[in-house]
Design an enzyme around this catalytic site. Structure first.
Site, PDB file in Angstrom:
ATOM      1  N   LYS A  35       0.829  -1.214   0.000  1.00 58.39           N
ATOM      2  CA  LYS A  35       0.000   0.000   0.000  1.00 58.39           C
ATOM      3  C   LYS A  35       0.860   1.260   0.000  1.00 58.39           C
ATOM      4  O   LYS A  35       0.651   2.168  -0.790  1.00 58.39           O
ATOM      5  CB  LYS A  35      -0.900   0.025   1.253  1.00 58.39           C
ATOM      6  CG  LYS A  35      -1.954  -1.056   1.267  1.00 58.39           C
ATOM      7  CD  LYS A  35      -2.855  -0.921   2.473  1.00 58.39           C
ATOM      8  CE  LYS A  35      -2.132  -1.123   3.791  1.00 58.39           C
ATOM      9  NZ  LYS A  35      -1.508  -2.447   3.951  1.00 58.39           N
ATOM     10  N   THR A  36       1.826   1.280   0.908  1.00 59.83           N
ATOM     11  CA  THR A  36       2.671   2.461   0.992  1.00 59.83           C
ATOM     12  C   THR A  36       3.478   2.611  -0.299  1.00 59.83           C
ATOM     13  O   THR A  36       3.669   3.711  -0.810  1.00 59.83           O
ATOM     14  CB  THR A  36       3.602   2.361   2.222  1.00 59.83           C
ATOM     15  OG1 THR A  36       2.779   2.178   3.382  1.00 59.83           O
ATOM     16  CG2 THR A  36       4.433   3.590   2.391  1.00 59.83           C
ATOM     17  N   ASP A 220      -2.032   7.781   3.777  1.00 57.61           N
ATOM     18  CA  ASP A 220      -1.614   6.415   4.140  1.00 57.61           C
ATOM     19  C   ASP A 220      -2.219   6.060   5.510  1.00 57.61           C
ATOM     20  O   ASP A 220      -2.572   6.958   6.281  1.00 57.61           O
ATOM     21  CB  ASP A 220      -0.074   6.357   4.229  1.00 57.61           C
ATOM     22  CG  ASP A 220       0.446   4.914   4.175  1.00 57.61           C
ATOM     23  OD1 ASP A 220      -0.366   3.966   4.076  1.00 57.61           O
ATOM     24  OD2 ASP A 220       1.693   4.729   4.227  1.00 57.61           O
ATOM     25  N   GLU A 221      -2.338   4.788   5.819  1.00 54.13           N
ATOM     26  CA  GLU A 221      -2.846   4.334   7.130  1.00 54.13           C
ATOM     27  C   GLU A 221      -4.192   4.980   7.453  1.00 54.13           C
ATOM     28  O   GLU A 221      -4.425   5.447   8.581  1.00 54.13           O
ATOM     29  CB  GLU A 221      -1.832   4.656   8.251  1.00 54.13           C
ATOM     30  CG  GLU A 221      -0.424   4.162   7.998  1.00 54.13           C
ATOM     31  CD  GLU A 221      -0.200   2.718   8.436  1.00 54.13           C
ATOM     32  OE1 GLU A 221      -1.180   2.024   8.787  1.00 54.13           O
ATOM     33  OE2 GLU A 221       0.970   2.282   8.403  1.00 54.13           O
ATOM     34  N   GLN A 251      -5.718  -3.452  10.533  1.00 50.87           N
ATOM     35  CA  GLN A 251      -4.602  -2.833  11.254  1.00 50.87           C
ATOM     36  C   GLN A 251      -5.027  -1.568  11.981  1.00 50.87           C
ATOM     37  O   GLN A 251      -4.196  -0.725  12.297  1.00 50.87           O
ATOM     38  CB  GLN A 251      -3.465  -2.520  10.292  1.00 50.87           C
ATOM     39  CG  GLN A 251      -2.820  -3.776   9.738  1.00 50.87           C
ATOM     40  CD  GLN A 251      -1.599  -3.431   8.899  1.00 50.87           C
ATOM     41  OE1 GLN A 251      -0.567  -3.051   9.419  1.00 50.87           O
ATOM     42  NE2 GLN A 251      -1.718  -3.561   7.590  1.00 50.87           N
ATOM     43  N   ARG A 604       5.071  -7.495  10.869  1.00 47.96           N
ATOM     44  CA  ARG A 604       6.279  -6.684  10.661  1.00 47.96           C
ATOM     45  C   ARG A 604       7.449  -7.576  10.255  1.00 47.96           C
ATOM     46  O   ARG A 604       8.441  -7.112   9.729  1.00 47.96           O
ATOM     47  CB  ARG A 604       6.701  -5.934  11.945  1.00 47.96           C
ATOM     48  CG  ARG A 604       5.714  -4.968  12.549  1.00 47.96           C
ATOM     49  CD  ARG A 604       5.189  -3.975  11.572  1.00 47.96           C
ATOM     50  NE  ARG A 604       3.903  -4.396  11.034  1.00 47.96           N
ATOM     51  CZ  ARG A 604       3.396  -3.955   9.892  1.00 47.96           C
ATOM     52  NH1 ARG A 604       4.039  -3.093   9.154  1.00 47.96           N
ATOM     53  NH2 ARG A 604       2.222  -4.387   9.455  1.00 47.96           N
TER      54      ARG A 604
HETATM   55  P1  ATP Z   1       1.642  -2.172   5.942  1.00 48.78           P
HETATM   56  O1  ATP Z   1       0.216  -2.611   5.901  1.00 48.78           O
HETATM   57  O2  ATP Z   1       2.406  -2.921   6.955  1.00 48.78           O
HETATM   58  O3  ATP Z   1       1.780  -0.705   6.006  1.00 48.78           O
HETATM   59  P2  ATP Z   1       2.052  -2.015   3.110  1.00 48.78           P
HETATM   60  O4  ATP Z   1       0.848  -2.598   2.492  1.00 48.78           O
HETATM   61  O5  ATP Z   1       2.148  -0.557   3.142  1.00 48.78           O
HETATM   62  O6  ATP Z   1       2.265  -2.643   4.545  1.00 48.78           O
HETATM   63  P3  ATP Z   1       4.634  -1.882   1.870  1.00 48.78           P
HETATM   64  O7  ATP Z   1       5.385  -1.470   3.058  1.00 48.78           O
HETATM   65  O8  ATP Z   1       4.329  -0.892   0.820  1.00 48.78           O
HETATM   66  O9  ATP Z   1       3.283  -2.616   2.335  1.00 48.78           O
HETATM   67  O10 ATP Z   1       5.333  -3.114   1.187  1.00 48.78           O
HETATM   68  C1  ATP Z   1       5.795  -4.226   1.928  1.00 48.78           C
HETATM   69  C2  ATP Z   1       7.108  -4.744   1.361  1.00 48.78           C
HETATM   70  O11 ATP Z   1       6.867  -5.378   0.117  1.00 48.78           O
HETATM   71  C3  ATP Z   1       8.089  -3.633   1.091  1.00 48.78           C
HETATM   72  O12 ATP Z   1       9.377  -4.105   1.375  1.00 48.78           O
HETATM   73  C4  ATP Z   1       7.928  -3.383  -0.387  1.00 48.78           C
HETATM   74  O13 ATP Z   1       9.083  -2.829  -0.968  1.00 48.78           O
HETATM   75  C5  ATP Z   1       7.648  -4.785  -0.924  1.00 48.78           C
HETATM   76  N1  ATP Z   1       6.839  -4.813  -2.157  1.00 48.78           N
HETATM   77  C6  ATP Z   1       5.609  -4.315  -2.318  1.00 48.78           C
HETATM   78  N2  ATP Z   1       5.153  -4.537  -3.562  1.00 48.78           N
HETATM   79  C7  ATP Z   1       6.128  -5.202  -4.228  1.00 48.78           C
HETATM   80  C8  ATP Z   1       6.280  -5.717  -5.562  1.00 48.78           C
HETATM   81  N3  ATP Z   1       5.325  -5.601  -6.477  1.00 48.78           N
HETATM   82  N4  ATP Z   1       7.437  -6.345  -5.854  1.00 48.78           N
HETATM   83  C9  ATP Z   1       8.415  -6.471  -4.931  1.00 48.78           C
HETATM   84  N5  ATP Z   1       8.351  -6.019  -3.675  1.00 48.78           N
HETATM   85  C10 ATP Z   1       7.220  -5.378  -3.308  1.00 48.78           C
HETATM   86 MG    MG Z   2       2.289   0.789   4.771  1.00 51.19          MG
END
Ligand code: ATP
Ligand code: MG
Length: 713
Positions: A35-36, A220-221, A251, A604
């Site tokens: 997402k981020t 975000d969040e 979350q 995490r």
């Molecule tokens: P959270 O809910 O914990 O905030 P999130 O959904 O924001 O998580 P991110 O932090 O954006 O998730 O991504 C999680 C990990 O996966 C990061 O290390 C990111 O670089 C990696 N990632 C996300 N998408 C891809 C992709 N398409 N290919 C490779 N790595 C990815």
């Molecule tokens: Mg995130």
């Protein structure tokens, strides 16, 4: 145009979200699904492909650390400069607005931010001035009340007193508090948001200006936004601007502080025609970790429901350690960390997470013993330490005489013979004449209404502050701070202190000067370096210990781990009463939030996750024998590996919950007895009218009681 740098390494739904055109969009997806990452790539897409000037973009994240990281990731992606984009937290952005428009917002130009400790002290003083008894009107509860009202956007005049004595009194205190803040030129955290919301409501032309400016708003969040934040965003979006939010209902962990997960659930009806994009692939955690986390969150009855999967292999099982007590737990965790480091892991790749900040101490001690550098986020943070606040109070007062919070702090620290009676008189005068305490002390002194000794002491203090007001503008401001600390007398005072912490405190004073020296003012069009530094100290407390990515093991509460990831994660204290926390035990909604917190913590971890619980733990000064947390039972066996079994608990992840015949009490439960006070149930026997429980009371020790007569609650 070559956009491969923006779209490569995104999966299909992520790409859909990044490039989505027009309208409002909600990305709803589980932990670690990107997402981020999508948010960052979308900003790059807007700037490079849709040619939206950075000036028109506003991005909101949850912590200052996340905001900094977001900006640097955007800059890395972009081939052109990002321009004057606004990226920050809700509080940071609101603060910025209020600084630019302090007059329209009805604030004084040099208004200062109070952190929650300052707020607490102010409330205590107000209760005293109103002659209200602390025990009937606990300041914490008042603080809670005021902040909750502000988070819901309510001023005293908006609250219905329901013809209820208690409510009426609370409203009165709230009003007194507002008056005191106004006199002192201070604002609390919740005020930043409420005030900037009102700023727009009351100044349509200003709102219009910002609406024109921020055509693209990204959050975000989103699941942890509260009512006033939601309203603030809604106001800014208006009818023309575009909103892009990402979040995860699983979350949502700040309900206890007013966050409303409903904001995410209502998004589609509040923004008709918005699109919903789901991401289901997790890129963070290996299979066992993800499945274990999924199986825990499945126990929550009210969720939107998502199915997260990973292409990663199963990886290592989740490790489980049953410690003898809390000291053993810390020793085990640090031992494992040592092994990890020896095997080549970076220290910063390792995190220890816990439910309550007090748990950090034992881990810290064990880390110190083994000389492993570590860093605590969200504990007793640098800018929250008493001596640091003492020093900054002088800086504040010398620059803003009407800051009552600073006055109260500095006036008799170090002690200079200004006693409680004198202070009471000053407060009384300030209240009566609606002036600041500074002004009150000058007037009282001039009026000759003080006893000679007190008058002398006050005059000394006034001179000290007055004599140091004129700063040499050519000097860098850290030299100013250094000079102020030197004249404050704090160094001498700590030098003489016998609590064994004097040296530490003096080092912290030096560290204030270092922090000022290293400080970079990003707001120089709005604020002097000094004021920006003071705002930073209040606003970003805790994010300035050591270097950002220094090679340190990372310690933090589960709440502050939100959004982060680490290859190796330890979560300690998985015990009933601690996690889930006993404060949540009676409320099904809070219990669901605790479980989400567990889900946040586990997700995490990228490669290794170790959970631990202690069979006995000293909590609040007494020994307790908690049951292993229910979460351990909720993880299917195939994902778990018990690292050491103990004779007492052979399968800690599936303990039989023992209860007496009524099923009313269980082992490890916290109970209260009318006479013996608080205790923990250790044992039980018998049934019906002969059922007995053994309770370890904090004050009176272990006792057997007949359930029918004991009147336990
Ligand atoms: P959270 O809910 O914990 O905030 P999130 O959904 O924001 O998580 P991110 O932090 O954006 O998730 O991504 C999680 C990990 O996966 C990061 O290390 C990111 O670089 C990696 N990632 C996300 N998408 C891809 C992709 N398409 N290919 C490779 N790595 C990815
Ligand atoms: Mg995130």
């Amino acid at each position: 145009m070559d956009v491969s740098h923006i779209l490569d390494r995104l999966n299909d739904p992520q790409r859909e979200a990044v490039t989505a055109s027009g309208g409002h969009h909600l990305v709803l997806a589980g932990a670690g699904s990107g997402k981020t990452r999508v948010l960052v790539h979308r900003i790059a897409w807007l700037i490079e492909v849709e040619q939206v000037p950075g000036w028109n973009i506003l991005a909101v994240t949850f912590t200052n650390k996340a905001a900094r990281e977001m900006r640097s990731r955007i800059d890395e992606l972009l081939t052109i400069p990002s321009g004057a984009m606004w990226v920050g937290t809700f509080h940071g952005l609101a603060h910025r607005l209020l600084r630019s428009h302090w007059k329209e917002a009805g604030l004084s130009q040099g208004f200062q931010i109070m952190d929650s400790d300052d707020q607490f002290r102010l409330i205590k003083r107000i209760l005293k001035s109103l002659d209200l008894d602390d025990s009937r009107w606990p300041p914490r509860q008042v603080q809670w009340f005021i902040n909750a009202q502000k988070d819901e956007g309510r001023r005293p005049k908006h609250i219905d007193d329901c013809d209820d004595f208690f409510q009426k009194q609370m409203i009165r205190i709230y009003q007194e508090y507002e008056d005191a803040c106004k006199r002192g030129g201070v604002v609390d955290f919740a005020e930043l948001l409420l005030r900037s919301h009102e700023l727009w409501l009351n100044n349509p032309e200003l709102l219009e200006h910002y609406r024109k400016r921020f055509s693209h708003i990204l959050v975000d969040e989103f699941q942890d936004s509260n009512s006033i934040q939601y309203a603030w965003i809604r106001l800014l979006v208006g009818t023309h601007n575009l909103l892009f939010v990402v979040g995860d209902d699983d979350q949502s962990i700040y309900g206890w502080r007013g966050a409303r997960v409903e904001n995410i659930l209502n998004f589609q009806s509040d923004y008709p025609g918005s699109s919903l994009i789901k991401l289901e692939q997790n890129y963070r955690s290996s299979g066992n970790i993800l499945k274990a986390a999924n199986s825990i969150i499945e126990h929550n009855p009210t969720r939107l429901g998502k199915n997260l999967w990973t292409e990663d292999g199963a990886g290592e099982p989740v490790h489980l350690y049953s410690a003898f007590n809390e000291v053993d737990e810390a020793r085990f965790v640090i031992g494992r960390i040592q092994e990890q480091i020896e095997q080549g892991k970076q220290r910063s790749e390792i995190a220890i997470l816990y439910r309550t900040s007090a748990q950090s101490r034992l881990f810290e001690e064990a880390l110190i013993q083994t000389s492993i550098p570590y860093r605590v986020y969200g504990g007793m943070r640098f800018f929250e330490r008493a001596e640091v606040k003492d020093a900054l109070a002088y800086v504040r007062l010398i620059n803003h005489q009407h800051d009552d919070v600073a006055f109260e702090r500095a006036v008799n620290q170090p002690p200079r013979g200004i006693g409680p009676r004198t202070l009471d008189a000053i407060r009384q005068h300030a209240r009566e004449f609606s002036c600041s305490m500074w002004q009150a002390s000058v007037e009282l002194k001039q009026g000759g209404d003080m006893q000679a000794r007190a008058a002398n002491a006050i005059q000394h203090f006034i001179d000290l502050i007055e004599d140091n007001r004129s700063a040499d503008d050519d000097l860098p401001f850290h030299e100013d701070i250094s000079r102020i600390i030197a004249i404050s007398g704090l160094r001498d005072h700590f030098q003489k202190s016998r609590d064994g912490k004097g040296q530490d405190r003096i080092e912290n004073l030096d560290e204030v000067i270092n922090a000022a020296r290293q400080f970079i003012n990003h707001e120089d069009e709005l604020l002097s370096d000094l004021d920006a530094f003071l705002a930073h100290a209040s606003l970003e407390a805790g994010e300035n210990q050591g270097q950002e990515y220094e090679e340190c093991v990372q310690l933090m509460t589960l709440h502050s781990a939100k959004g982060l990831e680490f290859p190796v994660v330890f979560i300690g204290g998985l015990e009933e009463g601690l996690f889930p926390h006993r404060m949540s035990a009676d409320d099904p909604e809070r219990l669901e939030e605790e479980r989400r917190l567990c889900y946040v913590g586990m997700t995490r971890a990228m490669q290794q996750l170790t959970l631990s619980h202690a069979e006995s733990r000293r909590l609040h000064g007494s020994e307790s024998y908690p049951l292993p947390s229910r979460y351990l039972r909720e993880i299917p066996h195939q994902y778990l590996l018990e690292v050491r079994s103990t004779p007492q608990i052979s399968r800690p992840y599936a303990p039989a919950a023992q209860s007496n015949s009524e099923g009313q009490f269980h082992l490890g439960q916290q109970v209260t007895h009318p006479k013996f006070g608080e205790g923990v149930i250790l044992n039980s026997e018998g049934e019906g009218s002969t059922a007995r429980v053994q309770v370890n009371f904090a004050d009176t020790g272990v006792k057997w009681l007949v359930v029918n007569y004991a009147n336990l609650s």
